[in-house]
Design an enzyme around this catalytic site. Structure first.
Site, PDB file in Angstrom:
ATOM      1  CB  CYS A  94      -1.211  -0.129   0.939  1.00  0.00           C
ATOM      2  SG  CYS A  94      -2.176  -1.549   1.147  1.00  0.00           S
ATOM      3  CG  HIS A 144     -12.230  10.273 -12.044  1.00  0.00           C
ATOM      4  ND1 HIS A 144     -13.294   9.429 -11.523  1.00  0.00           N
ATOM      5  CD2 HIS A 144     -12.009   8.807 -13.075  1.00  0.00           C
ATOM      6  CE1 HIS A 144     -13.743   8.541 -12.260  1.00  0.00           C
ATOM      7  NE2 HIS A 144     -12.435   8.045 -13.017  1.00  0.00           N
ATOM      8  CD  GLU A 187      -8.322   1.205   1.261  1.00  0.00           C
ATOM      9  OE1 GLU A 187      -8.325   0.715   1.317  1.00  0.00           O
ATOM     10  OE2 GLU A 187      -8.577   2.816   1.995  1.00  0.00           O
TER      11      GLU A 187
HETATM   12  N1  LIG Z   1      -6.937   0.243   9.081  1.00  0.00           N
HETATM   13  C1  LIG Z   1      -7.037   0.293   7.855  1.00  0.00           C
HETATM   14  N2  LIG Z   1      -5.571  -1.340   7.056  1.00  0.00           N
HETATM   15  C2  LIG Z   1      -5.796  -1.183   6.058  1.00  0.00           C
HETATM   16  C3  LIG Z   1      -6.109   0.434   5.525  1.00  0.00           C
HETATM   17  C4  LIG Z   1      -7.052   1.313   5.980  1.00  0.00           C
HETATM   18  O1  LIG Z   1      -7.103   2.546   5.419  1.00  0.00           O
HETATM   19  N3  LIG Z   1      -7.003   1.335   7.100  1.00  0.00           N
HETATM   20  N4  LIG Z   1      -5.646   0.476   3.788  1.00  0.00           N
HETATM   21  C5  LIG Z   1      -4.676  -0.955   2.953  1.00  0.00           C
HETATM   22  C6  LIG Z   1      -5.283   0.082   1.621  1.00  0.00           C
HETATM   23  O2  LIG Z   1      -5.701   0.657   0.739  1.00  0.00           O
HETATM   24  C7  LIG Z   1      -5.545  -1.582   1.094  1.00  0.00           C
HETATM   25  O3  LIG Z   1      -4.636  -1.127  -0.585  1.00  0.00           O
HETATM   26  C8  LIG Z   1      -5.957  -2.010   0.653  1.00  0.00           C
HETATM   27  O4  LIG Z   1      -6.817  -3.006   0.353  1.00  0.00           O
HETATM   28  P1  LIG Z   1      -6.086  -4.837   0.741  1.00  0.00           P
HETATM   29  O5  LIG Z   1      -5.610  -4.871   1.386  1.00  0.00           O
HETATM   30  O6  LIG Z   1      -4.787  -4.375  -0.817  1.00  0.00           O
HETATM   31  O7  LIG Z   1      -6.951  -5.203  -0.349  1.00  0.00           O
HETATM   32  P2  LIG Z   1      -7.726  -5.734  -1.552  1.00  0.00           P
HETATM   33  O8  LIG Z   1      -9.723  -5.923  -1.704  1.00  0.00           O
HETATM   34  O9  LIG Z   1      -7.351  -4.549  -2.547  1.00  0.00           O
HETATM   35  O10 LIG Z   1      -7.040  -6.584  -1.314  1.00  0.00           O
HETATM   36  P3  LIG Z   1      -6.397  -8.020  -2.530  1.00  0.00           P
HETATM   37  O11 LIG Z   1      -6.413  -9.295  -1.615  1.00  0.00           O
HETATM   38  O12 LIG Z   1      -4.525  -7.267  -2.143  1.00  0.00           O
HETATM   39  O13 LIG Z   1      -7.459  -7.785  -3.559  1.00  0.00           O
HETATM   40  C9  LIG Z   1      -4.582  -1.904   3.671  1.00  0.00           C
HETATM   41  N5  LIG Z   1      -4.721  -1.617   5.372  1.00  0.00           N
HETATM   42 ZN   LIG Z   2      -5.672   1.229  -0.877  1.00  0.00          ZN
END
Ligand SMILES: Nc1nc2c(c(=O)[nH]1)N=C([C@H](O)[C@H](O)COP(=O)(O)OP(=O)(O)OP(=O)(O)O)CN2
Ligand SMILES: [Zn+2]
Length: 129
Positions: A38, A81, A120
């Site tokens: 991230c 965007h 998210e």
């Molecule tokens: N408590 C939080 N934890 C995380 C945040 C956050 O805002 N608060 N943000 C992130 C990252 O933005 C990350 O992109 C989140 O997505 P991810 O964990 O990758 O989930 P996905 O659905 O994209 O999972 P995949 O399995 O990679 O598709 C991380 N943590």
């Molecule tokens: Zn993210």
């Protein structure tokens, strides 16, 4: 956006109205460790739920959906965007910080403090109440 805070005309029940908004944005998280995925620029289809609670007015509304949209949609449009890190106050745009930012912006504009839920991804939800 006027919301009645006493619930005398609902038999003491607080009624909640929620509107859902969505936007697409890029971001990166500069405070996660080196090597964390991230830290790299990536994007999400964000969903935001905004909930306002109160009693009912003479129309039988907590507030008109359109009044809520008039406050919230322009703020959502500021995010759509964009790279969230470029927006003042969002240099570390975690969902938690984004939810607090949205609540603060809406409260300053409308004088009401709604509950904010930021999705998210479809699996991860952050709520500020
Ligand atoms: N408590 C939080 N934890 C995380 C945040 C956050 O805002 N608060 N943000 C992130 C990252 O933005 C990350 O992109 C989140 O997505 P991810 O964990 O990758 O989930 P996905 O659905 O994209 O999972 P995949 O399995 O990679 O598709 C991380 N943590
Ligand atoms: Zn993210």
């Amino acid at each position: 956006m006027t919301v009645i805070h006493d619930a005398t005309n609902t038999g003491g029940q607080i009624v909640r109205v929620t509107a859902t908004y969505s936007f697409e944005a890029a971001h990166f998280l500069p405070k996660v460790p080196e090597g964390h995925k991230c830290r790299r620029l990536h994007g999400h289809n964000y969903r935001v739920d905004v909930t306002v609670a109160g009693g009912l007015d003479a129309r039988g509304f907590v507030l008109d959906y359109a009044e809520l949209d008039a406050v919230v949609q322009p703020i959502i449009d500021e995010l759509d965007h964009r790279c969230l890190n470029d927006i003042p106050g969002l240099d570390n745009p975690t969902s938690e910080i984004l939810a607090l930012w949205l609540r603060d912006r809406i409260a300053k504009k409308a004088g009401a403090k709604p509950t904010i839920r930021v999705w998210e991804t479809p699996r991860y939800l952050v709520e500020v109440a």
